[in-house]
Design a protein around this motif. Structure first.
Motif, mmCIF file in Angstrom:
data_model
loop_
_atom_site.group_PDB
_atom_site.id
_atom_site.type_symbol
_atom_site.label_atom_id
_atom_site.label_comp_id
_atom_site.label_asym_id
_atom_site.label_seq_id
_atom_site.Cartn_x
_atom_site.Cartn_y
_atom_site.Cartn_z
ATOM 1 N N ALA A 49 8.191 -7.547 -0.658
ATOM 2 C CA ALA A 49 8.094 -6.706 0.532
ATOM 3 C C ALA A 49 9.146 -7.424 1.741
ATOM 4 C CB ALA A 49 6.840 -6.449 1.206
ATOM 5 N N VAL A 50 9.804 -6.836 2.399
ATOM 6 C CA VAL A 50 10.644 -7.354 3.274
ATOM 7 C C VAL A 50 10.573 -6.760 4.522
ATOM 8 C CG1 VAL A 50 12.732 -6.642 2.556
ATOM 9 C CG2 VAL A 50 12.694 -8.751 3.952
ATOM 10 N N ASP A 51 10.510 -7.420 5.685
ATOM 11 C CA ASP A 51 10.892 -6.897 6.872
ATOM 12 C C ASP A 51 12.244 -7.397 7.140
ATOM 13 O OD1 ASP A 51 11.297 -6.706 9.993
ATOM 14 O OD2 ASP A 51 9.237 -6.328 10.075
ATOM 15 N N THR A 52 13.108 -6.282 7.382
ATOM 16 C CA THR A 52 14.495 -6.422 7.414
ATOM 17 C C THR A 52 14.953 -7.217 8.839
ATOM 18 O OG1 THR A 52 15.417 -4.265 8.185
ATOM 19 C CG2 THR A 52 15.249 -4.583 5.781
ATOM 20 N N GLY A 53 14.110 -6.865 9.890
ATOM 21 C CA GLY A 53 14.566 -7.248 11.175
ATOM 22 C C GLY A 53 15.314 -6.467 11.978
ATOM 23 N N ILE A 54 15.775 -5.294 11.395
ATOM 24 C CA ILE A 54 16.482 -4.242 12.102
ATOM 25 C C ILE A 54 15.763 -3.121 11.914
ATOM 26 C CG2 ILE A 54 18.577 -5.586 11.595
ATOM 27 C CD1 ILE A 54 19.146 -3.810 9.353
ATOM 28 N N GLY A 55 14.660 -3.198 11.956
ATOM 29 C CA GLY A 55 13.590 -1.796 12.124
ATOM 30 C C GLY A 55 13.356 -1.374 11.035
ATOM 31 N N SER A 56 13.228 -1.871 9.539
ATOM 32 C CA SER A 56 12.928 -1.353 8.309
ATOM 33 C C SER A 56 12.442 -2.264 7.584
ATOM 34 C CB SER A 56 14.223 -0.684 7.866
ATOM 35 O OG SER A 56 15.124 -1.722 7.482
ATOM 36 N N THR A 57 11.410 -1.972 6.695
ATOM 37 C CA THR A 57 10.725 -2.340 5.666
ATOM 38 C C THR A 57 11.141 -2.165 4.234
ATOM 39 O OG1 THR A 57 8.797 -1.232 5.711
ATOM 40 C CG2 THR A 57 8.808 -3.247 7.270
ATOM 41 N N LEU A 58 11.151 -2.941 3.389
ATOM 42 C CA LEU A 58 11.409 -2.593 1.992
ATOM 43 C C LEU A 58 10.276 -3.363 1.092
ATOM 44 C CD1 LEU A 58 15.278 -3.519 1.765
ATOM 45 C CD2 LEU A 58 14.177 -1.365 2.337
ATOM 46 N N TYR A 59 9.778 -2.252 0.129
ATOM 47 C CA TYR A 59 8.948 -2.503 -0.918
ATOM 48 C C TYR A 59 9.483 -2.564 -2.208
ATOM 49 C CZ TYR A 59 5.669 -2.377 3.137
ATOM 50 O OH TYR A 59 5.019 -2.634 4.250
ATOM 51 N N ALA A 60 8.733 -3.357 -3.067
ATOM 52 C CA ALA A 60 9.193 -3.126 -4.515
ATOM 53 C C ALA A 60 8.393 -1.773 -4.856
ATOM 54 C CB ALA A 60 8.404 -4.346 -5.360
ATOM 55 N N ASP A 61 8.823 -0.990 -5.977
ATOM 56 C CA ASP A 61 8.155 0.109 -6.356
ATOM 57 C C ASP A 61 6.879 -0.095 -6.638
ATOM 58 O OD1 ASP A 61 11.288 1.673 -7.611
ATOM 59 O OD2 ASP A 61 10.368 1.682 -5.627
ATOM 60 N N SER A 62 6.634 -1.199 -7.501
ATOM 61 C CA SER A 62 5.191 -1.567 -8.024
ATOM 62 C C SER A 62 4.242 -1.852 -6.896
ATOM 63 C CB SER A 62 5.327 -2.602 -8.935
ATOM 64 O OG SER A 62 5.816 -3.735 -8.229
ATOM 65 N N VAL A 63 4.641 -1.788 -5.718
ATOM 66 C CA VAL A 63 3.561 -2.157 -4.621
ATOM 67 C C VAL A 63 3.441 -1.118 -3.555
ATOM 68 C CG1 VAL A 63 3.873 -4.551 -5.186
ATOM 69 C CG2 VAL A 63 4.989 -3.603 -3.257
ATOM 70 N N LYS A 64 4.525 -0.245 -3.625
ATOM 71 C CA LYS A 64 4.351 0.795 -2.593
ATOM 72 C C LYS A 64 2.995 1.652 -2.351
ATOM 73 C CE LYS A 64 9.336 1.822 -2.433
ATOM 74 N NZ LYS A 64 10.267 2.831 -2.786
ATOM 75 N N GLY A 65 2.680 1.894 -1.550
ATOM 76 C CA GLY A 65 1.176 2.531 -1.211
ATOM 77 C C GLY A 65 -0.012 1.418 -1.422
ATOM 78 N N ARG A 66 0.043 0.330 -1.864
ATOM 79 C CA ARG A 66 -0.919 -0.644 -1.951
ATOM 80 C C ARG A 66 -0.679 -2.154 -0.981
ATOM 81 N NH1 ARG A 66 -1.488 -3.325 -6.593
ATOM 82 N NH2 ARG A 66 0.784 -3.003 -7.102
ATOM 83 N N PHE A 67 0.560 -2.162 -0.708
ATOM 84 C CA PHE A 67 0.818 -3.441 0.002
ATOM 85 C C PHE A 67 1.348 -3.065 1.355
ATOM 86 C CE2 PHE A 67 1.495 -6.701 -3.672
ATOM 87 C CZ PHE A 67 0.308 -6.526 -4.058
ATOM 88 N N THR A 68 1.110 -3.947 2.413
ATOM 89 C CA THR A 68 1.605 -3.700 3.527
ATOM 90 C C THR A 68 1.910 -4.685 4.265
ATOM 91 O OG1 THR A 68 0.252 -1.771 4.037
ATOM 92 C CG2 THR A 68 1.539 -2.533 5.993
ATOM 93 N N ILE A 69 3.465 -4.892 4.697
ATOM 94 C CA ILE A 69 3.779 -6.104 5.421
ATOM 95 C C ILE A 69 4.001 -5.957 6.900
ATOM 96 C CG2 ILE A 69 6.516 -5.157 5.255
ATOM 97 C CD1 ILE A 69 7.192 -8.210 4.806
ATOM 98 N N SER A 70 3.475 -6.842 7.818
ATOM 99 C CA SER A 70 3.462 -6.922 9.103
ATOM 100 C C SER A 70 4.171 -8.039 9.660
ATOM 101 C CB SER A 70 2.358 -6.478 9.551
ATOM 102 O OG SER A 70 1.204 -7.619 9.205
ATOM 103 N N ARG A 71 4.651 -8.175 10.794
ATOM 104 C CA ARG A 71 5.551 -9.136 11.284
ATOM 105 C C ARG A 71 4.949 -9.271 12.731
ATOM 106 N NH1 ARG A 71 12.074 -9.883 10.660
ATOM 107 N NH2 ARG A 71 12.103 -11.731 12.047
ATOM 108 N N ASP A 72 5.085 -10.561 13.209
ATOM 109 C CA ASP A 72 4.961 -10.691 14.718
ATOM 110 C C ASP A 72 6.063 -11.718 15.103
ATOM 111 O OD1 ASP A 72 4.380 -11.698 17.121
ATOM 112 O OD2 ASP A 72 2.287 -11.515 16.946
#
Length: 117
Positions: A49-72
């Motif tokens: 998973a990645v927070d792109t820093g430009i307002g979007s997040t990307l997830y591997a298909d295998s973890v979508k719906g199970r993992f959540t990325i958050s950034r401060d």
């Protein structure tokens, strides 16, 4: 000197949850993208998973719906909440941060996640 320090790995049963945390420090420029990768034995490192820093997040298909990325951004931290863990999620998880303007990739030392009953 840029440092990424991870915490939160460990052993969990299938179906359980873990939260990984990463704190980045040492850059005067800050970080553009921050995220998590993993590498299982005998496999290549892969994006989780990645927070792109430009307002979007990307997830591997295998973890979508199970993992959540958050950034401060104020603290330069990025967390990965992992739910409904499966044995195939077991790997060493690495924090990654891409420095603004330079584009240099920085990596944490890795934290082991084991999913087993």
């Amino acid at each position: 000197q840029v440092q990424l320090v991870e915490s939160g790995g460990g052993l969990v049963q299938p179906g359980g949850s873990l939260r990984l945390s990463c704190a980045a420090s040492g850059s005067r420029l800050g970080f553009r993208a921050m995220g998590w990768y993993r590498q299982a034995p005998g496999k290549e490192r892969e994006l989780v998973a990645v927070d792109t820093g430009i307002g979007s997040t990307l997830y591997a298909d295998s973890v979508k719906g199970r993992f959540t990325i958050s950034r401060d951004n104020a603290k330069n931290t990025v967390d990965l909440q992992m739910n409904i863990l499966k044995p195939e999620d077991a790997a060493v998880y690495y924090c990654n941060a891409v420095e603004r303007f330079t584009g240099i990739d920085y990596w944490g030392q890795g934290t082991q996640v084991t999913v087993s009953s």
